[in-house]
Design a protein around this motif. Structure first.
Motif, PDB file in Angstrom:
ATOM      1  N   ALA A 204      -3.788  -7.151 -10.712  1.00  0.00           N
ATOM      2  CA  ALA A 204      -2.774  -6.167 -10.315  1.00  0.00           C
ATOM      3  C   ALA A 204      -1.755  -6.815  -9.400  1.00  0.00           C
ATOM      4  CB  ALA A 204      -3.414  -4.961  -9.631  1.00  0.00           C
ATOM      5  N   MET A 205      -0.485  -6.496  -9.631  1.00  0.00           N
ATOM      6  CA  MET A 205       0.606  -6.886  -8.745  1.00  0.00           C
ATOM      7  C   MET A 205       1.147  -5.595  -8.136  1.00  0.00           C
ATOM      8  SD  MET A 205       1.019 -10.269  -9.039  1.00  0.00           S
ATOM      9  CE  MET A 205       2.710 -10.736  -8.710  1.00  0.00           C
ATOM     10  N   VAL A 206       0.868  -5.375  -6.871  1.00  0.00           N
ATOM     11  CA  VAL A 206       1.181  -4.103  -6.220  1.00  0.00           C
ATOM     12  C   VAL A 206       2.463  -4.253  -5.410  1.00  0.00           C
ATOM     13  CG1 VAL A 206       0.336  -2.284  -4.708  1.00  0.00           C
ATOM     14  CG2 VAL A 206      -1.290  -3.643  -6.051  1.00  0.00           C
ATOM     15  N   PRO A 207       3.515  -3.515  -5.757  1.00  0.00           N
ATOM     16  CA  PRO A 207       4.761  -3.605  -4.986  1.00  0.00           C
ATOM     17  C   PRO A 207       4.637  -2.903  -3.648  1.00  0.00           C
ATOM     18  CG  PRO A 207       4.972  -1.937  -6.678  1.00  0.00           C
ATOM     19  CD  PRO A 207       3.633  -2.589  -6.888  1.00  0.00           C
ATOM     20  N   ARG A 208       5.585  -3.159  -2.785  1.00  0.00           N
ATOM     21  CA  ARG A 208       5.583  -2.535  -1.465  1.00  0.00           C
ATOM     22  C   ARG A 208       5.935  -1.056  -1.592  1.00  0.00           C
ATOM     23  NH1 ARG A 208       5.874  -4.444   3.707  1.00  0.00           N
ATOM     24  NH2 ARG A 208       6.815  -3.089   5.263  1.00  0.00           N
ATOM     25  N   GLY A 209       5.294  -0.230  -0.780  1.00  0.00           N
ATOM     26  CA  GLY A 209       5.613   1.189  -0.779  1.00  0.00           C
ATOM     27  C   GLY A 209       4.465   2.039  -1.275  1.00  0.00           C
ATOM     28  N   ARG A 210       4.768   3.299  -1.578  1.00  0.00           N
ATOM     29  CA  ARG A 210       3.739   4.233  -2.034  1.00  0.00           C
ATOM     30  C   ARG A 210       4.261   5.082  -3.199  1.00  0.00           C
ATOM     31  NH1 ARG A 210      -0.525   4.590   1.469  1.00  0.00           N
ATOM     32  NH2 ARG A 210      -0.250   3.614   3.499  1.00  0.00           N
ATOM     33  N   GLY A 211       5.183   4.536  -3.967  1.00  0.00           N
ATOM     34  CA  GLY A 211       5.766   5.289  -5.064  1.00  0.00           C
ATOM     35  C   GLY A 211       4.959   5.206  -6.341  1.00  0.00           C
ATOM     36  N   ALA A 212       5.618   5.607  -7.428  1.00  0.00           N
ATOM     37  CA  ALA A 212       4.964   5.639  -8.732  1.00  0.00           C
ATOM     38  C   ALA A 212       4.543   4.255  -9.195  1.00  0.00           C
ATOM     39  CB  ALA A 212       5.903   6.278  -9.757  1.00  0.00           C
ATOM     40  N   GLU A 213       5.313   3.223  -8.794  1.00  0.00           N
ATOM     41  CA  GLU A 213       4.957   1.868  -9.202  1.00  0.00           C
ATOM     42  C   GLU A 213       3.620   1.443  -8.614  1.00  0.00           C
ATOM     43  OE1 GLU A 213       7.652   2.756  -7.589  1.00  0.00           O
ATOM     44  OE2 GLU A 213       9.495   1.916  -8.452  1.00  0.00           O
ATOM     45  N   VAL A 214       3.341   1.874  -7.384  1.00  0.00           N
ATOM     46  CA  VAL A 214       2.069   1.535  -6.735  1.00  0.00           C
ATOM     47  C   VAL A 214       0.919   2.241  -7.441  1.00  0.00           C
ATOM     48  CG1 VAL A 214       0.753   1.663  -4.588  1.00  0.00           C
ATOM     49  CG2 VAL A 214       3.202   1.132  -4.528  1.00  0.00           C
TER      50      VAL A 214
END
Length: 284
Positions: free
Chosen positions: A70-80
């Motif tokens: 998993a590559m988890v982007p910064r933040g808490r949005g839908a991408e996370v």
């Protein structure tokens, strides 16, 4: 009326004449160059030792010898949310090792996102598993009970001392089938209590749980993480793209291999998002 007078300044004949000193000046410039070059080397080495410029999955896999799950982007949005769904799916379809029941999350440095990763992974797993337990095996600086808004004790340390397992499990409001075993009452010898057979007995007692997600302290700082990882079915290496150092990650990998931990993959937090990977999320 004021009158301006021209004043001519002549050198004082009593003073010594000023003459160039090439040897002194050359030594000064040489020393200054060494200082600047040394500082530049330190800065360049610090940046090159990070993963910030290495969001390429193939490069991270080559460095760690493990697949990036998993590559988890910064933040808490839908991408996370989607990143942790991807992690959940990858864990369900692991090749060779089978589907692990207990997974330790280990990272080299503090603030790499182990606790941050443990919660959404467990929440995501609830959707496909009958029961999931998050175990707070970071007995030094526990945070899971605060983030999940549960009591700190009774918890893991109490279970390790013989308390009834069921009293050490707490429900998480709003998430059915998700339980948390917090850190419990403070202990002095964390390595000793986690490295003994009691911890493995606690894991075995959760035999009706389909997945146990185990949070740990920083692996490059404390040996607790090594003791926990060695007793879990599988271990995930959690890296932060901006703060984790390559040397620390390599040392932790070598230590985990020596303890017999089963490493199955890497989770990268604070990963740089690729524009083509964000298709469809702007309207969520």
């Amino acid at each position: 009326a004021f009158q301006l007078k021209a004043v001519t300044i002549f050198p004082d004949p009593t003073e010594d004449p000023i003459s160039p000193r090439p040897l002194r000046d050359s030594l000064f410039v040489f020393a200054l160059t060494l200082i600047v070059a040394g500082e530049a080397f330190v800065i360049a080495r610090a940046f090159s030792d990070r993963f910030a410029r290495t969001n390429d999955v193939e490069q991270i896999t080559s460095f760690t010898g493990l697949p990036v799950l998993a590559m988890v982007p910064r933040g808490r949005g839908a991408e996370v949310v989607e990143a942790f769904r991807t992690l959940r799916t990858n864990l369900m379809f692991l090749e060779g090792a089978g589907r692990p029941r207990t997974i330790a999350l280990v990272s080299p440095n503090p603030a790499a996102g182990k606790s941050f990763s443990a919660i959404p992974l467990a929440e995501s797993a609830v959707a496909v598993a009958a029961s999931v337990v998050i175990i707070a095996a970071d007995l030094r600086r526990p945070v899971l009970h605060t983030r999940l808004k549960t009591a700190r004790e009774p918890g893991l340390s109490n279970a390790l001392r013989g308390a009834d397992i069921q009293t050490c499990l707490h429900k998480v409001d709003g998430t059915p089938n998700l339980l948390v075993m917090p850190s419990g009452s403070p202990v002095t010898d964390t390595v000793g209590i986690l490295g003994g057979r009691a911890f493995r007995s606690v894991l075995d007692s959760l035999d009706t749980t389909e997945l146990g997600v185990v949070d740990t302290p920083p692996g490059a700082v404390y040996a607790d993480a090594l003791a926990v990882a060695a007793q879990c079915d599988a271990t995930l290496l959690v890296l932060d793209a901006k703060s984790t150092r390559r040397r620390a990650a390599r040392q932790l990998l070598e230590s985990l291999e020596r303890t017999g931990a089963t490493l199955i993959g890497v989770v990268v937090n604070n990963a740089t998002r690729n524009r083509r990977d964000t298709y469809g999320y702007d309207r969520v």
